[in-house]
Design a protein around this motif. Structure first.
Motif, PDB file in Angstrom:
ATOM      1  N   LYS A 243     -10.133 -11.757   0.474  1.00  0.00           N
ATOM      2  CA  LYS A 243      -9.490 -13.045   0.207  1.00  0.00           C
ATOM      3  C   LYS A 243      -9.386 -13.363  -1.281  1.00  0.00           C
ATOM      4  O   LYS A 243      -8.866 -14.403  -1.665  1.00  0.00           O
ATOM      5  N   VAL A 244      -9.880 -12.480  -2.137  1.00  0.00           N
ATOM      6  CA  VAL A 244      -9.841 -12.692  -3.582  1.00  0.00           C
ATOM      7  C   VAL A 244      -8.608 -12.009  -4.162  1.00  0.00           C
ATOM      8  O   VAL A 244      -8.290 -10.872  -3.805  1.00  0.00           O
ATOM      9  N   GLY A 245      -7.896 -12.708  -5.048  1.00  0.00           N
ATOM     10  CA  GLY A 245      -6.736 -12.118  -5.694  1.00  0.00           C
ATOM     11  C   GLY A 245      -5.456 -12.337  -4.911  1.00  0.00           C
ATOM     12  O   GLY A 245      -5.429 -13.054  -3.906  1.00  0.00           O
ATOM     13  N   PHE A 246      -4.369 -11.710  -5.380  1.00  0.00           N
ATOM     14  CA  PHE A 246      -3.066 -11.837  -4.740  1.00  0.00           C
ATOM     15  C   PHE A 246      -2.848 -10.673  -3.781  1.00  0.00           C
ATOM     16  O   PHE A 246      -2.967  -9.506  -4.176  1.00  0.00           O
ATOM     17  N   PRO A 247      -2.518 -10.918  -2.518  1.00  0.00           N
ATOM     18  CA  PRO A 247      -2.340  -9.844  -1.536  1.00  0.00           C
ATOM     19  C   PRO A 247      -1.389  -8.726  -1.957  1.00  0.00           C
ATOM     20  O   PRO A 247      -1.709  -7.552  -1.752  1.00  0.00           O
ATOM     21  N   PRO A 248      -0.209  -9.015  -2.556  1.00  0.00           N
ATOM     22  CA  PRO A 248       0.683  -7.912  -2.949  1.00  0.00           C
ATOM     23  C   PRO A 248       0.054  -6.993  -3.993  1.00  0.00           C
ATOM     24  O   PRO A 248       0.188  -5.769  -3.921  1.00  0.00           O
ATOM     25  N   VAL A 249      -0.623  -7.597  -4.971  1.00  0.00           N
ATOM     26  CA  VAL A 249      -1.292  -6.795  -5.998  1.00  0.00           C
ATOM     27  C   VAL A 249      -2.426  -6.004  -5.374  1.00  0.00           C
ATOM     28  O   VAL A 249      -2.604  -4.806  -5.649  1.00  0.00           O
ATOM     29  N   ASN A 250      -3.203  -6.669  -4.524  1.00  0.00           N
ATOM     30  CA  ASN A 250      -4.307  -5.986  -3.838  1.00  0.00           C
ATOM     31  C   ASN A 250      -3.815  -4.799  -3.022  1.00  0.00           C
ATOM     32  O   ASN A 250      -4.435  -3.733  -3.008  1.00  0.00           O
ATOM     33  N   GLY A 251      -2.689  -4.970  -2.349  1.00  0.00           N
ATOM     34  CA  GLY A 251      -2.162  -3.923  -1.492  1.00  0.00           C
ATOM     35  C   GLY A 251      -1.842  -2.646  -2.255  1.00  0.00           C
ATOM     36  O   GLY A 251      -2.197  -1.540  -1.834  1.00  0.00           O
ATOM     37  N   ILE A 252      -1.165  -2.787  -3.386  1.00  0.00           N
ATOM     38  CA  ILE A 252      -0.826  -1.612  -4.192  1.00  0.00           C
ATOM     39  C   ILE A 252      -2.086  -0.959  -4.744  1.00  0.00           C
ATOM     40  O   ILE A 252      -2.231   0.269  -4.719  1.00  0.00           O
ATOM     41  N   LEU A 253      -3.020  -1.775  -5.218  1.00  0.00           N
ATOM     42  CA  LEU A 253      -4.267  -1.229  -5.765  1.00  0.00           C
ATOM     43  C   LEU A 253      -5.092  -0.546  -4.679  1.00  0.00           C
ATOM     44  O   LEU A 253      -5.651   0.534  -4.899  1.00  0.00           O
ATOM     45  N   PHE A 254      -5.170  -1.164  -3.501  1.00  0.00           N
ATOM     46  CA  PHE A 254      -5.919  -0.558  -2.399  1.00  0.00           C
ATOM     47  C   PHE A 254      -5.295   0.784  -2.005  1.00  0.00           C
ATOM     48  O   PHE A 254      -6.003   1.777  -1.782  1.00  0.00           O
ATOM     49  N   GLY A 255      -3.962   0.808  -1.880  1.00  0.00           N
ATOM     50  CA  GLY A 255      -3.286   2.041  -1.522  1.00  0.00           C
ATOM     51  C   GLY A 255      -3.509   3.127  -2.563  1.00  0.00           C
ATOM     52  O   GLY A 255      -3.783   4.289  -2.227  1.00  0.00           O
ATOM     53  N   PHE A 256      -3.403   2.747  -3.822  1.00  0.00           N
ATOM     54  CA  PHE A 256      -3.568   3.691  -4.934  1.00  0.00           C
ATOM     55  C   PHE A 256      -4.969   4.301  -4.948  1.00  0.00           C
ATOM     56  O   PHE A 256      -5.145   5.524  -4.915  1.00  0.00           O
TER      57      PHE A 256
ATOM     58  N   VAL B  95      -3.481   2.673   6.477  1.00  0.00           N
ATOM     59  CA  VAL B  95      -4.129   1.832   7.492  1.00  0.00           C
ATOM     60  C   VAL B  95      -5.328   1.100   6.891  1.00  0.00           C
ATOM     61  O   VAL B  95      -5.498  -0.119   7.083  1.00  0.00           O
ATOM     62  N   VAL B  96      -6.167   1.821   6.155  1.00  0.00           N
ATOM     63  CA  VAL B  96      -7.347   1.214   5.534  1.00  0.00           C
ATOM     64  C   VAL B  96      -6.922   0.138   4.534  1.00  0.00           C
ATOM     65  O   VAL B  96      -7.507  -0.955   4.484  1.00  0.00           O
ATOM     66  N   SER B  97      -5.891   0.427   3.760  1.00  0.00           N
ATOM     67  CA  SER B  97      -5.443  -0.520   2.735  1.00  0.00           C
ATOM     68  C   SER B  97      -4.895  -1.805   3.342  1.00  0.00           C
ATOM     69  O   SER B  97      -5.170  -2.899   2.844  1.00  0.00           O
TER      70      SER B  97
ATOM     71  N   PRO C 150       0.796  -1.231   0.000  1.00  0.00           N
ATOM     72  CA  PRO C 150       0.000   0.000   0.000  1.00  0.00           C
ATOM     73  C   PRO C 150       0.828   1.280   0.000  1.00  0.00           C
ATOM     74  O   PRO C 150       0.393   2.311  -0.534  1.00  0.00           O
ATOM     75  N   LEU C 151       2.030   1.245   0.575  1.00  0.00           N
ATOM     76  CA  LEU C 151       2.864   2.448   0.644  1.00  0.00           C
ATOM     77  C   LEU C 151       3.250   2.964  -0.743  1.00  0.00           C
ATOM     78  O   LEU C 151       3.032   4.136  -1.050  1.00  0.00           O
ATOM     79  N   PRO C 152       3.848   2.139  -1.612  1.00  0.00           N
ATOM     80  CA  PRO C 152       4.128   2.642  -2.963  1.00  0.00           C
ATOM     81  C   PRO C 152       2.865   2.966  -3.738  1.00  0.00           C
ATOM     82  O   PRO C 152       2.873   3.861  -4.587  1.00  0.00           O
ATOM     83  N   GLY C 153       1.766   2.251  -3.467  1.00  0.00           N
ATOM     84  CA  GLY C 153       0.507   2.569  -4.136  1.00  0.00           C
ATOM     85  C   GLY C 153       0.080   4.001  -3.873  1.00  0.00           C
ATOM     86  O   GLY C 153      -0.388   4.715  -4.767  1.00  0.00           O
TER      87      GLY C 153
ATOM     88  N   THR D  26      -7.502   4.007  -2.643  1.00  0.00           N
ATOM     89  CA  THR D  26      -7.960   4.587  -1.382  1.00  0.00           C
ATOM     90  C   THR D  26      -7.447   6.016  -1.226  1.00  0.00           C
ATOM     91  O   THR D  26      -8.184   6.921  -0.823  1.00  0.00           O
ATOM     92  N   TYR D  27      -6.174   6.217  -1.568  1.00  0.00           N
ATOM     93  CA  TYR D  27      -5.597   7.553  -1.463  1.00  0.00           C
ATOM     94  C   TYR D  27      -6.272   8.530  -2.431  1.00  0.00           C
ATOM     95  O   TYR D  27      -6.573   9.675  -2.061  1.00  0.00           O
ATOM     96  N   LEU D  28      -6.527   8.078  -3.647  1.00  0.00           N
ATOM     97  CA  LEU D  28      -7.207   8.944  -4.618  1.00  0.00           C
ATOM     98  C   LEU D  28      -8.615   9.297  -4.141  1.00  0.00           C
ATOM     99  O   LEU D  28      -9.035  10.456  -4.199  1.00  0.00           O
ATOM    100  N   LEU D  29      -9.335   8.280  -3.665  1.00  0.00           N
ATOM    101  CA  LEU D  29     -10.712   8.492  -3.230  1.00  0.00           C
ATOM    102  C   LEU D  29     -10.780   9.447  -2.040  1.00  0.00           C
ATOM    103  O   LEU D  29     -11.571  10.406  -2.038  1.00  0.00           O
ATOM    104  N   LEU D  30      -9.956   9.216  -1.025  1.00  0.00           N
ATOM    105  CA  LEU D  30      -9.969  10.079   0.152  1.00  0.00           C
ATOM    106  C   LEU D  30      -9.496  11.496  -0.189  1.00  0.00           C
ATOM    107  O   LEU D  30      -9.998  12.475   0.377  1.00  0.00           O
ATOM    108  N   SER D  31      -8.547  11.621  -1.107  1.00  0.00           N
ATOM    109  CA  SER D  31      -8.072  12.947  -1.510  1.00  0.00           C
ATOM    110  C   SER D  31      -9.176  13.749  -2.180  1.00  0.00           C
ATOM    111  O   SER D  31      -9.316  14.958  -1.967  1.00  0.00           O
TER     112      SER D  31
END
Length: 422
Positions: A389-402, A379-381, A343-346, A404-409
């Motif tokens: 539980k769907v998909g690959f956690p590393p891929v999910n993490g970057i997408l969630f971070g990306f 934190v949310v990501s 999520p951090l690089p995302g 989530t940050y855009l949406l909250l911004s």
């Protein structure tokens, strides 16, 4: 502009007249990636996958790592900034200091594991016993930090010397193990006794370098002359170097029936080559690892890196006594990284490539003291990574971070104020 070797540009951008050649940057990054831990990861994959599955998961995992590494490399190359300084723009001036602490904590973990692996080998070779092994591991952790004290030039020279030896000996070790096992048919027809899921295996491959590919690589690629060379260098180290070592480790494990690479090499009778292989790849990685750690702590503490390095090396030396080369601890560590780091690089990618339109003004320090949206997004990501539980956690993490940050911004519409560089 003469290079200030005292601080190695830890708090400023690397000027263009101090950038390195493509080969020089690639040697440092590939030397960072070339480490025995990747071969151990290959041995772990062999416990649950067929050889064909190992090859596919390894290549796909390293392609994913290259995409992440390329995105962060472009930012560091264009700005000339370390990862710690880049986080000032997305997490805020004071917020970046927290991120700068998070990176060294994980880096010290890697540094300790690799130092312990090397000390473990030396202890086995010399029959030092438990006490002698502890001394060897402590000495390894301290001595490997010497190159980081000198800076990027020492890491470049180390790469030129070590990488050819690593490539040759890794391939030679693999061929020897295949020969001893009866040929390639035993490898290609291998079926694991306890199959594992491809998702878990993908997380292991990505976990080998997800942290460094999304953080530490910035500290190296800030020396690249242009973004094209930075991206090519990132790919050479991961798709080329990391894939080679993981697959070599998997083949050796299948052929010899043991995922403890130190023991495998010694059982094969390759004592001198094993010392050279272990020494070169662990030293190149650990030197670059602790170098990146010192740069991040320099930003967090606003101190020179020499004093910081002394403390880091002492802490790491003591931690080697926990014997982190244990395979169970190793894979728990990798799997955890594959879940919490992406999520951090995302968040950084969303800030730079979307919200800031691929531009950071390096004459500024960054945004206000804190950007709470970035930390809330992280934190949310992380929570979503463990819940979904769907998909690959590393891929999910970057997408969630990306996202989530855009949406909250957008929803919170927070305006940032640049702080002038001092």
């Amino acid at each position: 502009m003469p290079k200030n070797r005292a601080n190695d540009y830890e708090l400023t951008a690397v000027p263009f007249d101090q950038r390195k050649t493509f080969l020089g940057v690639t040697m440092v990054w590939t030397g960072f990636v070339f480490v025995i831990a990747s071969m151990v990861a290959g041995g772990g994959l062999a416990a649950g996958l067929t050889f064909k599955e190992i090859v596919w998961v390894t290549i796909l995992g390293n392609c994913f790592l290259t995409v992440v590494a390329s995105l962060i490399s472009v930012i560091s190359c264009k700005t000339g900034l370390t990862f710690a300084l880049i986080t000032r723009y997305s997490f805020g001036i004071k917020g970046s200091r927290i991120a700068s602490f998070f990176v060294p904590i994980v880096n010290i973990g890697w540094y300790t594991i690799q130092s312990a692996l090397y000390g473990h080998l030396i202890a086995q070779l010399l029959h030092l016993g438990p006490i002698g092994e502890g001394i060897a591991m402590i000495a390894s952790a301290i001595l490997m930090g010497v190159f980081a004290l000198i800076g990027i030039d020492a890491l470049t020279v180390l790469g030129y010397v070590a990488i050819p030896n690593i490539i040759f000996l890794s391939i030679a070790t693999t061929m020897k193990s295949v020969q001893l096992s009866g040929g390639w048919s035993s490898i290609s027809q291998y079926i694991p006794a306890s199959p594992t899921t491809l998702g878990y295996a993908f997380s292991i491959v990505v976990g080998t370098w997800i942290f460094s590919a999304s953080t530490c690589i910035a500290d190296i690629m800030r020396y690249a002359k242009n973004t094209r060379e930075a991206v090519l260098s990132a790919g050479c180290g991961l798709v080329g170097g990391n894939s080679l070592l993981i697959i070599c480790g998997a083949i050796t494990s299948i052929a010899m029936g043991d995922s403890d690479l130190t023991k495998v090499l010694l059982d094969m009778g390759l004592v001198i080559p094993s010392i050279i292989l272990m020494s070169t790849n662990i030293w190149t990685t650990n030197a670059a690892n602790v170098y990146s750690t010192s740069l991040n702590l320099a930003n967090a503490l606003n101190k020179g890196k020499k004093g910081i390095l002394a403390v880091v090396l002492i802490v790491s030396a003591l931690l080697t006594l926990t014997k982190p080369y244990n395979i169970g601890i190793f894979f728990v560590f990798l799997n955890t990284l594959g879940n919490i780091v992406p999520p951090l690089p995302g968040i950084i990618f969303a800030d730079y490539y979307v919200l800031k339109h691929r531009y950071y003004d390096t004459s500024k320090l960054g945004y206000d003291d804190w950007n709470y949206i970035a930390w809330l997004s992280w934190v949310v990501s992380v929570l979503l990574v463990f819940v979904v539980k769907v998909g690959f956690p590393p891929v999910n993490g970057i997408l969630f971070g990306f996202f989530t940050y855009l949406l909250l911004s957008v929803l919170l519409k927070r305006k940032h104020t640049y702080i002038q560089s001092r």
